[in-house]
Scaffold this active site. Structure first.
Site, PDB file in Angstrom:
ATOM      1  N   GLN A  69      17.926  80.889  51.710  1.00 10.22           N
ATOM      2  CA  GLN A  69      16.530  81.288  51.941  1.00 10.22           C
ATOM      3  C   GLN A  69      16.425  82.586  52.735  1.00 10.22           C
ATOM      4  OE1 GLN A  69      15.285  77.105  53.324  1.00 10.22           O
ATOM      5  NE2 GLN A  69      13.439  77.910  52.332  1.00 10.22           N
ATOM      6  N   CYS A 111       8.024  73.993  51.292  1.00  9.09           N
ATOM      7  CA  CYS A 111       9.223  74.811  51.459  1.00  9.09           C
ATOM      8  C   CYS A 111       8.798  76.209  51.874  1.00  9.09           C
ATOM      9  CB  CYS A 111       9.998  74.871  50.149  1.00  9.09           C
ATOM     10  SG  CYS A 111      11.485  75.883  50.204  1.00  9.09           S
ATOM     11  N   LEU A 112       9.486  76.763  52.862  1.00  6.74           N
ATOM     12  CA  LEU A 112       9.144  78.117  53.316  1.00  6.74           C
ATOM     13  C   LEU A 112       9.319  79.147  52.203  1.00  6.74           C
ATOM     14  CD1 LEU A 112      10.757  78.017  56.880  1.00  6.74           C
ATOM     15  CD2 LEU A 112       8.324  77.861  56.304  1.00  6.74           C
ATOM     16  N   GLY A 157      13.199  73.029  58.552  1.00  5.72           N
ATOM     17  CA  GLY A 157      14.542  73.239  58.036  1.00  5.72           C
ATOM     18  C   GLY A 157      14.625  74.572  57.325  1.00  5.72           C
ATOM     19  N   HIS A 177      18.999  73.172  48.423  1.00  8.57           N
ATOM     20  CA  HIS A 177      19.002  74.642  48.428  1.00  8.57           C
ATOM     21  C   HIS A 177      20.417  75.200  48.241  1.00  8.57           C
ATOM     22  CE1 HIS A 177      14.932  76.015  49.373  1.00  8.57           C
ATOM     23  NE2 HIS A 177      14.809  75.124  50.347  1.00  8.57           N
ATOM     24  N   HIS A 208      16.377  67.893  51.069  1.00 14.43           N
ATOM     25  CA  HIS A 208      15.719  69.138  50.653  1.00 14.43           C
ATOM     26  C   HIS A 208      16.609  70.348  50.942  1.00 14.43           C
ATOM     27  CE1 HIS A 208      11.985  71.799  50.398  1.00 14.43           C
ATOM     28  NE2 HIS A 208      12.871  72.592  50.970  1.00 14.43           N
ATOM     29  N   GLU A 209      17.153  70.404  52.157  1.00 19.44           N
ATOM     30  CA  GLU A 209      17.961  71.573  52.539  1.00 19.44           C
ATOM     31  C   GLU A 209      19.279  71.613  51.770  1.00 19.44           C
ATOM     32  OE1 GLU A 209      16.410  73.796  53.962  1.00 19.44           O
ATOM     33  OE2 GLU A 209      14.787  72.561  54.726  1.00 19.44           O
TER      34      GLU A 209
HETATM   35 NI    NI Z   1      13.031  74.651  51.253  1.00 18.75          NI
END
Ligand code: NI
Length: 160
Positions: free
Chosen positions: A51, A89-90, A46, A135, A131-132
């Site tokens: 991000q 998380c990226l 995701g 953000h 999670h997304e």
């Molecule tokens: Ni993330």
């Protein structure tokens, strides 16, 4: 195909509340394509627009590697149950932590053609949706971690 630079924890753009998307434009279409490319390139499940430095309420999710969802202006309208597990998380490279999330989530959103749809998910998909969407309101999973963040081998964890 364009890979965008993934912003990392500590950068202010990850702490902001994103703005609703009012209309689809060529620029926003390009952003969505780039977000998908960037997510796949990074082996993530995701990615949210902040991000890649864009404060718009857009996320892309693909927990299977072959079935991407684009969610514009998403909202969670139902959730139930509970799951506790590892999350990454990226934007927090090389780390993971234990987070409790609902085990079932229903979200409503617009797709890339600005048509409304519902997305229901359990387990990893439910976790990824939560999670997304966090953000988009400037929240990272590290705020919800139980215990300490762990160092991880990149090959061992699916990052969101
Ligand atoms: Ni993330």
């Amino acid at each position: 195909m364009a890979i965008r630079n993934i912003r990392e924890i500590g950068e202010e753009v990850l702490t902001k509340v994103c703005k609703e998307v009012k209309e689809m434009t060529p620029r926003t279409r390009e952003l969505i394509e780039d977000m998908l490319d960037t997510m796949y390139e990074a082996n993530g499940v995701g990615l949210a627009a902040p991000q890649v430095g864009i404060l718009k309420r857009i996320v892309v999710i693909d927990v299977t590697g072959e079935d991407p969802y684009v969610l514009i202006n998403p909202r969670i309208v139902e959730m139930s149950g509970e799951q506790t597990g590892a999350e990454g998380c990226l934007s927090v490279p090389g780390k993971s932590g234990t987070v409790t999330r609902p085990n079932y989530v229903k979200a409503v959103a617009l797709d890339a053609d600005m048509k409304p749809f519902e997305l229901e998910g359990t387990e990893l998909l439910a976790r990824a949706i939560c999670h997304e969407l966090d953000h988009l309101d400037g929240h990272l999973y590290v705020e919800k971690v139980e215990g300490e963040l762990q160092n991880v081998n990149y090959d061992e964890i699916e990052e969101e």
